[in-house]
Design an enzyme around this catalytic site. Sequence first.
Site, PDB file in Angstrom:
ATOM      1  N   SER A   1      -2.563   5.441  -0.830  1.00  0.00           N
ATOM      2  CA  SER A   1      -3.559   4.403  -0.525  1.00  0.00           C
ATOM      3  C   SER A   1      -4.554   4.908   0.517  1.00  0.00           C
ATOM      4  O   SER A   1      -4.187   5.652   1.426  1.00  0.00           O
ATOM      5  CB  SER A   1      -2.871   3.154   0.045  1.00  0.00           C
ATOM      6  OG  SER A   1      -1.967   2.634  -0.883  1.00  0.00           O
TER       7      SER A   1
ATOM      8  N   ASN B   1       0.861  -1.180   0.000  1.00  0.00           N
ATOM      9  CA  ASN B   1       0.000   0.000   0.000  1.00  0.00           C
ATOM     10  C   ASN B   1       0.894   1.225   0.000  1.00  0.00           C
ATOM     11  O   ASN B   1       1.359   1.685   1.046  1.00  0.00           O
ATOM     12  CB  ASN B   1      -0.908  -0.008   1.226  1.00  0.00           C
ATOM     13  CG  ASN B   1      -1.898  -1.159   1.173  1.00  0.00           C
ATOM     14  OD1 ASN B   1      -2.891  -1.097   0.446  1.00  0.00           O
ATOM     15  ND2 ASN B   1      -1.595  -2.233   1.900  1.00  0.00           N
ATOM     16  N   GLU B   2       1.138   1.725  -1.200  1.00  0.00           N
ATOM     17  CA  GLU B   2       2.075   2.833  -1.380  1.00  0.00           C
ATOM     18  C   GLU B   2       1.390   4.162  -1.030  1.00  0.00           C
ATOM     19  O   GLU B   2       0.159   4.208  -0.869  1.00  0.00           O
ATOM     20  CB  GLU B   2       2.545   2.860  -2.843  1.00  0.00           C
ATOM     21  CG  GLU B   2       3.295   1.616  -3.290  1.00  0.00           C
ATOM     22  CD  GLU B   2       4.719   1.524  -2.720  1.00  0.00           C
ATOM     23  OE1 GLU B   2       5.043   2.215  -1.739  1.00  0.00           O
ATOM     24  OE2 GLU B   2       5.504   0.728  -3.270  1.00  0.00           O
ATOM     25  N   PRO B   3       2.167   5.252  -0.933  1.00  0.00           N
ATOM     26  CA  PRO B   3       1.577   6.563  -0.672  1.00  0.00           C
ATOM     27  C   PRO B   3       0.393   6.818  -1.605  1.00  0.00           C
ATOM     28  O   PRO B   3       0.453   6.512  -2.800  1.00  0.00           O
ATOM     29  CB  PRO B   3       2.741   7.524  -0.961  1.00  0.00           C
ATOM     30  CG  PRO B   3       3.956   6.731  -0.594  1.00  0.00           C
ATOM     31  CD  PRO B   3       3.648   5.323  -0.998  1.00  0.00           C
TER      32      PRO B   3
ATOM     33  N   THR C   1      10.342   2.010  -3.996  1.00  0.00           N
ATOM     34  CA  THR C   1      10.162   0.589  -3.697  1.00  0.00           C
ATOM     35  C   THR C   1      10.835  -0.254  -4.782  1.00  0.00           C
ATOM     36  O   THR C   1      11.500  -1.249  -4.491  1.00  0.00           O
ATOM     37  CB  THR C   1       8.653   0.251  -3.634  1.00  0.00           C
ATOM     38  OG1 THR C   1       8.078   1.049  -2.612  1.00  0.00           O
ATOM     39  CG2 THR C   1       8.403  -1.214  -3.376  1.00  0.00           C
TER      40      THR C   1
END
Length: 639
Positions: A166, A162-164, A181
């Site tokens: 999300s 869940n990247e920035p 990432t």
Amino acid sequence: MARLNLLEETRFEKLPTTIYPDQHVASVNVAQRISALIRSKQQQNKMAVLGLATGATPVRVYAELVRMHREEGLSFRNVITFNLDEYYPMQPTAAQSYVTFMNENLFEHIDIKRENVHIPDGTLPLEEIHEYCLEYERKIEALGGLDLQILGIGRTGHIGFNEPGSAPNSGTRLVTLDDLTRRDASRDFGGKENVPRKAITMGIGTIFKAREIILMAWSGKKAPIIKKAVEGEMSSDVPATYLQLSDNVEFVLDVDAASELTRFNTPWLVKDCVWDEALIKKAVIWLSKTVQKPILKLTDEDYNNNGMAQLATEKGPAYNINIDIFNKLQRTITGWPGGKPGADDTRRPERAEPAQKRVVVFSPHPDDDVISMGGTFIRLVDQGHDVHVAYQTSGNTAVWDDDVLRYMEFAIDFNKSIGEDSDKLEAIYANMRNFIQEKQPNQVDTQEIRDVKAFIRKSEAFAGARYAGLSDDNIHFMALPFYETGKTVKKPVTDIDVEITMELLRKVKPHQVFAAGDFADPHGTHIVCFRIVEEALRRLRETEDWAMDCWLWMYRGAWHEFETHEIEMAVPLSPQEVMRKRYAIFKHQSQKDRPVFPGDDEREFWIRAEERTRETAKSYDDLGLAEYEAMEAFVRWKF
Ligand code: F6R
């Protein structure tokens, strides 16, 4: 609403943290909690439903669970697992798949039933993913939800993938990976271009439903993101901050990952401190930076208004504290890294005698010596010390394949030009060319290719050291065996690595040793190389007198510098010396323009080196000390 925090010391912290001295102790503790859960469910004849993570962080937890299974009879027959995520697209049999990771680290070694293992499927056609994700959620729910979810944290602040950006109520879905990432994963994939752009991940909402959530983080590399996740404002920029909303979360950290939390980094802001010399120095430098005034201009009001009233009362007035710290910093600056002959050395970083010292500079990779301390290296030689350099590893994983072909072509042409038969060389060259053409990302090179890569780095290292002024006898290319796997994952260090190092030290009997003290990346080659030097010197100190008098100075590699308050020796460089250092770095041609492993810094090594040493000089200047072009920083290792 999260648990209330009633403590003054942790008043900046928005979720509960438990801090352990090291990741090993922490991992054993987490494994014990997992085993207690499994056993208690066993007694109730129930299944334990676990949410699992991959990556470097949980590896020791899984190793401990495997040990408990083997030695203590812990059974996983009543365990159902759901992994957080998987790259997309991804074949389960690929070396980088999370299926392979989980098999190798856990499932192959325990008695879990295969049908109880769930890992998102990276092979599905795009149009089936949505339904698949809904089904993943339904399965978890049908089993009564997750009893315990294990998490790591990415440097973007991601949990799962869940990247920035999300949302806190997100469910299992297909996501796009953040650039950072992908860069972090590039080593596993042999280059960022091979890292998949997408992944299937459980959502933050899915994670949230777990009855217990444990997020683990180790090492200084994670310290900045841990500070944001624990103390920062909740925001989708750092998805882990959403955990602040949970009643069931705990962060399990080692001291290094926790080191930037307010209570450790600036403890005077949250509690009364015991003011020893080191803490006073750190606090005064912090104050000077915070109020943007040189140290000698700090006032009692500055101390009082910035949480340092206790210090001003105990050790003040400000004037006295300022002078004391200013002098201490002033004394770290020396243009004589090998000691100043004939000078009073009671307050200098190095001893004056003997005027000419024997010095060994250990360089983990073949270019760290010049990148990290090239100016000091050249100065030591210029000042007449007997300087040796020891290249600890061959560095052969960091050479491009086409460079190998180029050098082979050169060798063949040269061979022909002196009338030698080059059939054998040409056959080897043809093999190499085929191999390289067919090579899969991260495939281990043939021994011949690895050798040529090492030779390339060796000749560059010699060129760099000669440029610094060394004779060939003083240049040692150690190529320690622990490094020689051809992969990013190295072998464990053995006595042989330590003994090779002891042999060199015995031969030179140095008064001074320089080694790369990079502790932020616990898996990195630098720290392994440092431990080898430390162990070699420790063993020698048991029997040899000269070793007791040998000082070990640490420098930092290309990635980050010591904090100003830690620096014990700062060697200023003139603009001319900065140029000489730059030319020494240029000798490492295989690392120029675009190295194989740039890390997460796109700048070339010489630029990083210059910017970093300029920053150190600027930080001294800002504190009100003399203004230099650049400075290299060192800290002495205490045995
Ligand atoms: C792994 C996962 C990721 C990692 C995170 C930290 O399943 O979902 O969130 O936990 O990227 O990775 P490491 O532990 O390798 O630093």
